[in-house]
Design a protein around this motif. Structure first.
Motif, PDB file in Angstrom:
ATOM      1  N   PHE A 272      42.656   2.183  65.268  1.00 56.50           N
ATOM      2  CA  PHE A 272      41.582   1.388  64.694  1.00 56.50           C
ATOM      3  C   PHE A 272      40.959   2.142  63.532  1.00 56.50           C
ATOM      4  CE2 PHE A 272      41.898   0.120  69.087  1.00 56.50           C
ATOM      5  CZ  PHE A 272      41.764  -1.260  69.034  1.00 56.50           C
TER       6      PHE A 272
ATOM      7  N   LEU B 289      40.210  -7.346  69.385  1.00 52.20           N
ATOM      8  CA  LEU B 289      40.123  -5.922  69.046  1.00 52.20           C
ATOM      9  C   LEU B 289      40.442  -5.637  67.584  1.00 52.20           C
ATOM     10  CD1 LEU B 289      41.742  -4.412  72.253  1.00 52.20           C
ATOM     11  CD2 LEU B 289      39.329  -4.335  71.601  1.00 52.20           C
ATOM     12  N   LYS B 290      41.380  -6.362  66.976  1.00 48.67           N
ATOM     13  CA  LYS B 290      41.761  -6.231  65.568  1.00 48.67           C
ATOM     14  C   LYS B 290      42.115  -4.791  65.160  1.00 48.67           C
ATOM     15  CE  LYS B 290      39.002 -10.185  64.016  1.00 48.67           C
ATOM     16  NZ  LYS B 290      39.132 -10.968  65.148  1.00 48.67           N
ATOM     17  N   PRO B 291      43.194  -4.230  65.736  1.00 46.78           N
ATOM     18  CA  PRO B 291      43.592  -2.871  65.376  1.00 46.78           C
ATOM     19  C   PRO B 291      44.247  -2.810  63.998  1.00 46.78           C
ATOM     20  CG  PRO B 291      45.164  -3.806  66.898  1.00 46.78           C
ATOM     21  CD  PRO B 291      44.053  -4.811  66.756  1.00 46.78           C
TER      22      PRO B 291
ATOM     23  N   TYR C 190      49.337  -1.144  66.111  1.00 42.16           N
ATOM     24  CA  TYR C 190      49.496  -0.998  67.556  1.00 42.16           C
ATOM     25  C   TYR C 190      50.968  -1.086  67.933  1.00 42.16           C
ATOM     26  CZ  TYR C 190      50.024  -6.094  67.898  1.00 42.16           C
ATOM     27  OH  TYR C 190      50.459  -7.384  67.773  1.00 42.16           O
TER      28      TYR C 190
END
Length: 185
Positions: free
Chosen positions: A34, A61-63, A66
């Motif tokens: 992140f 979460l919007k990494p 991943y």
């Protein structure tokens, strides 16, 4: 040109970032990188998630990046043996220093360690000034972020030869001493 970012990312955690449930050895998990929320956190943060927690929350979460991987429990502590600086230690040091003069060497060391199956590429991201390759240490889960200098193939081969002379244990040799076929990828 060095990338002026602090990429000190912690190693794999031993429990889920959301549920705090400890991971089992060889359990499938998700690792996510992140963008940090504060400057004190550095530029990137790593979080590891169990599959159930990830499946229920990954969209929110919007990494930055991943991947799915298998958790490996840490090995029992070994006796420390003084050795000549390894290619892995050299790569760590070069990443820490983040000098423009070592950009090509960092990339070549990462390729050699990937060939040796010490690290594996888990993602690549295009950024404004080039391509960033994200590697994960197979044993510890530590993340290495290396800029791909987009070297021509003949330059990669020449630099690999120089690095292999410095770190013979990184070369792709079989136990009989015969070189294995080498492939740049």
């Amino acid at each position: 040109m060095p990338i002026q970012q602090d990429w000190k990312i912690k190693s794999r955690s031993h429990q889920c970032a959301l549920t705090e449930k400890p991971f089992e050895d060889k359990e499938e998990i998700y690792t996510a990188i992140f963008l940090a929320e504060t400057e004190e956190d550095g530029d990137f943060q790593r979080r590891d998630f169990c599959i159930d927690a990830w499946d229920g929350h990954h969209e929110e979460l919007k990494p930055f990046s991943y991947w799915r991987t298998a958790y490996q429990a840490p090995p029992p502590p070994e006796e420390e043996v003084l050795q000549k600086q390894s290619a892995e230690a050299q790569l760590r040091q070069m990443i820490e220093e983040d000098s423009a003069e070592t950009e090509n060497s960092r990339y070549i060391l990462a390729l050699l360690l990937e060939r040796k199956k010490t690290i594996k590429e888990t993602d690549r991201q295009q950024v404004s000034d080039g391509l960033i390759r994200i590697y994960e240490h197979v044993g510890s889960g530590e993340v290495f972020i290396v800029k791909d200098p987009q070297l021509p193939l003949n330059e990669v081969t020449r630099l690999e030869g120089e690095v292999e002379r410095l770190f013979p244990s990184t070369s792709g040799s079989s136990p009989e001493g015969k070189p294995e076929s080498q492939q740049v990828g």
